[in-house]
Scaffold this active site. Structure first.
Site, PDB file in Angstrom:
ATOM      1  N   GLU A 168      41.610  36.433  44.952  1.00 21.49           N
ATOM      2  CA  GLU A 168      41.527  35.378  43.941  1.00 21.49           C
ATOM      3  C   GLU A 168      40.126  35.371  43.347  1.00 21.49           C
ATOM      4  OE1 GLU A 168      41.910  31.215  45.017  1.00 21.49           O
ATOM      5  OE2 GLU A 168      42.799  30.778  43.082  1.00 21.49           O
ATOM      6  N   ALA A 304      36.709  30.044  52.242  1.00 26.70           N
ATOM      7  CA  ALA A 304      38.032  30.300  52.808  1.00 26.70           C
ATOM      8  C   ALA A 304      39.024  30.514  51.674  1.00 26.70           C
ATOM      9  CB  ALA A 304      38.481  29.135  53.682  1.00 26.70           C
ATOM     10  N   MET A 305      40.109  31.243  51.968  1.00 26.33           N
ATOM     11  CA  MET A 305      41.075  31.607  50.923  1.00 26.33           C
ATOM     12  C   MET A 305      42.490  31.529  51.471  1.00 26.33           C
ATOM     13  SD  MET A 305      41.877  32.703  47.943  1.00 26.33           S
ATOM     14  CE  MET A 305      43.569  33.090  47.469  1.00 26.33           C
ATOM     15  N   GLU A 306      43.373  30.939  50.648  1.00 28.01           N
ATOM     16  CA  GLU A 306      44.704  30.528  51.118  1.00 28.01           C
ATOM     17  C   GLU A 306      45.786  31.601  51.074  1.00 28.01           C
ATOM     18  OE1 GLU A 306      43.152  29.444  48.326  1.00 28.01           O
ATOM     19  OE2 GLU A 306      44.531  29.262  46.628  1.00 28.01           O
ATOM     20  N   ASN A 307      45.465  32.890  51.181  1.00 27.45           N
ATOM     21  CA  ASN A 307      46.506  33.924  51.150  1.00 27.45           C
ATOM     22  C   ASN A 307      47.752  33.430  51.900  1.00 27.45           C
ATOM     23  OD1 ASN A 307      44.395  35.856  50.205  1.00 27.45           O
ATOM     24  ND2 ASN A 307      43.631  35.425  52.262  1.00 27.45           N
ATOM     25  N   HIS A 339      42.765  21.948  53.755  1.00 25.03           N
ATOM     26  CA  HIS A 339      42.713  22.347  52.340  1.00 25.03           C
ATOM     27  C   HIS A 339      43.547  23.620  52.118  1.00 25.03           C
ATOM     28  CE1 HIS A 339      40.360  22.937  48.457  1.00 25.03           C
ATOM     29  NE2 HIS A 339      40.878  24.144  48.643  1.00 25.03           N
ATOM     30  N   GLU A 340      43.293  24.640  52.931  1.00 26.45           N
ATOM     31  CA  GLU A 340      43.970  25.926  52.730  1.00 26.45           C
ATOM     32  C   GLU A 340      45.467  25.814  53.011  1.00 26.45           C
ATOM     33  OE1 GLU A 340      42.343  28.013  51.173  1.00 26.45           O
ATOM     34  OE2 GLU A 340      40.363  27.128  51.524  1.00 26.45           O
ATOM     35  N   HIS A 343      47.379  24.444  50.144  1.00 23.60           N
ATOM     36  CA  HIS A 343      47.661  25.476  49.138  1.00 23.60           C
ATOM     37  C   HIS A 343      48.933  26.260  49.439  1.00 23.60           C
ATOM     38  CE1 HIS A 343      44.193  25.284  46.602  1.00 23.60           C
ATOM     39  NE2 HIS A 343      43.321  25.660  47.504  1.00 23.60           N
ATOM     40  N   GLU A 362      43.324  23.344  43.113  1.00 26.51           N
ATOM     41  CA  GLU A 362      42.115  22.964  43.853  1.00 26.51           C
ATOM     42  C   GLU A 362      41.916  21.457  43.945  1.00 26.51           C
ATOM     43  OE1 GLU A 362      41.019  24.996  45.624  1.00 26.51           O
ATOM     44  OE2 GLU A 362      41.489  26.939  44.747  1.00 26.51           O
TER      45      GLU A 362
END
Ligand SMILES: [Zn+2]
Length: 886
Positions: A168, A304-307, A339-340, A343, A362
């Site tokens: 992303e 952090a990233m919500e894959n 949060h993640e 998503h 977001e």
């Protein structure tokens, strides 16, 4: 995605100017309310769309390269002789198109670097219909967090390398030639050839793993649900995994060998939150498993990233280290997981059609995480944190370079800038206001209907508003549009407050709050306003067309924006403000905090006396909510920063400020007690950091004593990083050398990265220079150096900026592609030297694309504001202080 912020309490408390890595997006700031202009919904032609990708990759970690093969099922919707998709930094070796009962075709391929596309050209037009496009290609493994990337880290057994992906927003195209836009959803099959000893993680569970000989294995993953390319994930390394089950879903944490035990808190958080969201959203989490993968190192862009099914979090926001982790870290782990995981629905199951609406992802995840944290950890008392989140949005939203929540994104550079405080914090604050307006139950029903209707699809903001409006039977669309398509902050003025028959009648008017445009003609908003007297019943109205009236039960001090759910500032007349000051202790702490923040902002903008905040703070009881004292400590630190360069005034102020904070600190002390609440634990570290920053010799001496003693009693985990930070900030050359030796010897990446960061925060300029030089060596680790330069910028922004400009070729390699346009403005933006304005402009003109200079313009606006505050507001603060002495 969780935006990366400089979060260390030590940095916040000690630095006069905190490096804020916030991105900004260019957008026209129009004076009138207007709907967004023509929506850029795509960059690729829509004559061909994908439905499925079968990808096979073989990473060569040692060579920082990989081989890839992909077969993409596509539908050609109208006859065409070209197919264009996205690809960047990939070399295409071979491609072939096959269709039902047609001969295989071998197209000519051309790669266009500026548009990041690959075009396949055929000799004759293809008929409409279904085809398979097969591509053999090679790509690079990056050393910053874009595309497929490598992180090298220390272990007791020596250096190791692990691979992860970060796509992303526009970086899946660095991994696979693809239709890399959020509304071109497809299903994915992934096969990975990797060393037999490594663990391979992707979105879905493995369906097969076969040894190939030569120490390699082939791992095949189950087909993903229909999803956007930016959510695809792969990690390969010497990992361990721990799991549990919630509502039939396998919930896991993955970390490098030996560290998975430190992820127990993250696993616990994931379990709680997943069950809660299954209920809240009314649609069960649709994948068979959900991992949270910890990576050493960091990124300037995200934490952090919500894959989907495989969240990636950097270790500092996922692991609890027994040596250095604090209650603040524990809270951060919970809130980022919340949060993640939000998503997984808001973003992954239902996705914005185009990045113009990235705030839907977001803003919603920001709001939802706060809600989950309050629900599961009432003892943390994070209810008041919403005020701080709103404040960070308003700081950004009050200057001319702001933009609406819904924003136009047309280029890759603009996309990098779209992840900013407006998208996250204003988005979250607006959702909080709207939920408060329609009520919790109606809001949830609307969200459930929205999820059900749009699952596996794409939406725009209006889809959410219409679902909530139907559920609530209350008109929110106009209010929502006003707050999301217009930039800026409403200012509600209490024109008069008249007490009669036991009620107070308020006459309200609506203007606009800005920091830099005093005569600006205000925009118009429909503003939901809530008011109450201390402890009284809350009443509400919608201020429209600039005016409103509200009858509030009771007389005396009236709080406008009671409960602080509104996204606006309030200004009172002198009599009302004086009444609030008298009744301050009786107010709900969240209102105390909101009023203090408004008072400070109005004072600095010149709309009210600059000293009003200090007057309010003077009346705050020592037993007030710790969050209030936290705010006072922070504001006193800001004033101290503004007075830098004016030694006599600064010394007088520091003495006063220490006098304000010392009695509060005397109550909490250095050593934690077993029954200390989380807010008290946080306040302890805030006060120690703030007092050190205000030159409190006793605090600094005690920090040095504890650092030298270096035993568990002197350096409990709650204090170790803070004490080390104070010592690093006040370091002489010998101390700096000792810290450097500690950093070099450290084998735990989490602690090692922190030590390198702390080497950058020395007040001493020569030591700052040594940190800059060290940052350009291989020693700190490829993903830590950019943060180290940022740490130096917290103390010496001009020196750090000049250094980064001179060494631009080296520095660029240390910053991930998504952060390039805002990194330099972040470094120089803390300056109080007018010359920096010219330097930032010159740099942007030479090196930042014209469409991506908003971060530069915002940094310049902030410097101008800082200079104005120094010159025009600080004299009032000094005069007020002198009056206190009399
Ligand atoms: Zn996010």
């Amino acid at each position: 995605m969780r935006r990366n912020l400089v979060t260390a309490a030590i940095t916040l408390a000690l630095c006069a100017a905190t490096l804020q890595a916030s991105a900004q997006t260019p957008a026209e700031v129009s004076r009138k309310a207007s709907p967004p202009a023509v929506r850029a919904t795509t960059q690729l032609p829509r004559n061909v769309v994908p439905s499925h990708y079968a990808i096979e990759v073989t990473p060569h970690a040692d060579k920082l390269a990989f081989d890839g093969k992909v077969v993409i099922d596509i539908d050609v919707l109208e006859p065409t002789s070209t197919i264009t998709l996205q690809a960047v930094n990939l070399t295409i070796a071979k491609s072939m198109l096959t269709g039902k009962s047609r001969k295989a075709l071998l197209p000519k391929v051309s790669l266009e670097e500026p548009s990041q596309t690959a075009t396949f050209t055929f000799d004759a037009p293809l008929a409409a219909g279904r085809y398979a496009l097969a591509i053999d290609y090679t790509g690079v493994i990056n050393t910053q967090a874009n595309g497929l990337f490598a992180i090298d880290y220390d272990t007791e057994a020596g250096k190791k390398r692990a691979l992860y992906t970060q796509f992303e927003a526009p970086d899946a195209r660095r991994f696979v030639p693809s239709w890399d836009e959020p509304n071109l959803k497809a299903t994915f099959d992934l096969t990975v050839n990797a060393p037999s000893a490594d663990m391979v993680v992707s979105n879905m569970p493995q369906t097969a793993s076969k040894h190939l000989g030569n120490g390699m294995k082939r791992v095949v993953f189950a087909t993903s649900p229909k999803m956007s390319t930016y959510l695809l994930f792969l990690a390969v390394g010497d990992f361990e995994r721990a799991t549990d089950t919630v509502d039939g879903t396998e919930v896991g944490v993955v970390a490098t060998r030996g560290k998975v035990g430190q992820a127990a808190g993250a696993l616990e958080a994931s379990k709680l939150v997943l069950a809660e969201y299954n209920d809240y959203f009314g649609v069960k989490y649709p994948l068979p498993k959900l991992d949270n993968v910890a990576a050493p190192g960091g990124s300037q862009f995200f934490s952090a990233m919500e894959n989907w099914g495989a969240i990636l979090s950097f270790e500092y926001i996922l692991l609890v280290d027994p040596k250095i982790s604090t209650i603040g870290n524990v809270q951060g782990i919970f809130s980022v997981a919340a949060h993640e995981i939000a998503h997984q629905w808001f973003g992954n199951l239902v996705t914005m059609s185009w990045w113009d609406d990235v705030w839907l992802n977001e803003g919603f995840a920001t709001w939802m995480a706060a809600r989950a944290t309050e629900k599961f950890h009432p003892e943390w008392n994070t209810r008041l944190d919403a005020v701080g989140g709103r404040e960070s949005a308003m700081n950004r939203d009050a200057v001319a370079t702001t933009h609406p929540v819904v924003q136009q994104v047309q280029t890759v550079e603009q996309l990098g800038q779209a992840f900013d405080a407006i998208t996250y914090s204003k988005g979250g604050a607006v959702i909080r206001m709207l939920e408060n307006y329609v009520g919790e139950d109606a809001w949830r029903e609307g969200v459930r209907a929205y999820m059900k209707k749009h699952a596996y699809g794409n939406t725009v903001s209006a889809d959410l508003w219409s679902a909530v409006q139907s559920a609530a039977g209350k008109p929110i669309q106009d209010i929502a549009r006003d707050f999301t398509t217009q930039p800026g902050i409403p200012l509600i003025t209490v024109e008069s407050a008249t007490c009669s028959g036991g009620n107070t009648t308020l006459q309200l008017s609506q203007g606009e709050f800005t920091k830099d445009r005093p005569g600006k003609v205000p925009l118009h908003w429909r503003v939901p306003v809530v008011a109450a007297t201390a402890g009284g019943v809350r009443v509400d109205t919608v201020v429209e067309n600039g005016k409103g009236t509200l009858q509030v039960p009771g007389c005396g001090a009236v709080v406008v924006n009671a409960g602080q759910a509104g996204y606006y500032r309030t200004v009172y007349d002198r009599a009302q403000f004086a009444a609030i000051g008298r009744d301050f202790a009786k107010l709900d702490p969240i209102d105390q905090l909101g009023i203090m923040n408004d008072t400070w902002a109005l004072g600095m903008a010149g709309l009210r006396p600059a000293s009003d905040y200090l007057g309010l703070a003077k009346g705050v009881s020592i037993d007030a909510d710790p969050a209030i004292w936290d705010d006072i400590a922070g504001t006193l630190g800001s004033i101290n920063g503004y007075l830098a360069g004016n030694d006599a005034a600064q010394a007088r102020f520091q003495a006063y400020a220490r006098g304000v904070l010392q009695p509060v600190f005397a109550k909490v002390g250095w050593n934690g007690k077993a029954d200390d609440s989380a807010p008290v634990q946080l306040l302890r570290t805030t006060l120690i950091g703030a007092l050190a920053g205000l030159g409190d010799e006793a605090i600094i001496a005690e920090a040095r004593r504890r650092f030298a003693a270096n035993d568990d009693a002197s350096l409990p985990p709650a204090l170790r990083s803070l004490v080390t930070g104070i010592v690093a900030n006040k370091a002489d050359a010998a101390t700096w050398d000792r810290l450097h030796a500690m950093a070099r010897a450290e084998k735990t990446p989490l602690i090692k990265n922190q030590l390198y960061n702390l080497l950058g925060i020395a007040e001493d300029k020569a030591l700052g220079q040594r940190a800059l030089d060290l940052a350009l060596t291989d020693e700190p680790g490829a993903t830590n150096s950019a943060a180290m330069i940022g740490a130096v910028a917290g103390q010496h922004p001009d020196m750090a900026f000049d250094f980064a400009v001179v060494h631009r070729a080296d520095v660029e390699k240390l910053v991930d592609a998504s952060s390039q346009a805002r990194y330099y403005p972040g470094i120089g933006g803390g300056s109080s030297d007018r010359a920096m304005i010219g330097k930032l402009r010159a740099f942007a003109e030479a090196h930042i694309p014209a469409s991506a200079r908003n971060a530069t313009e915002t940094a310049i606006a902030n410097i101008e504001y800082r200079l104005k505050v120094k010159q025009e507001r600080m004299p009032a603060i000094e005069a007020w202080l002198q009056q206190q002495g009399k």
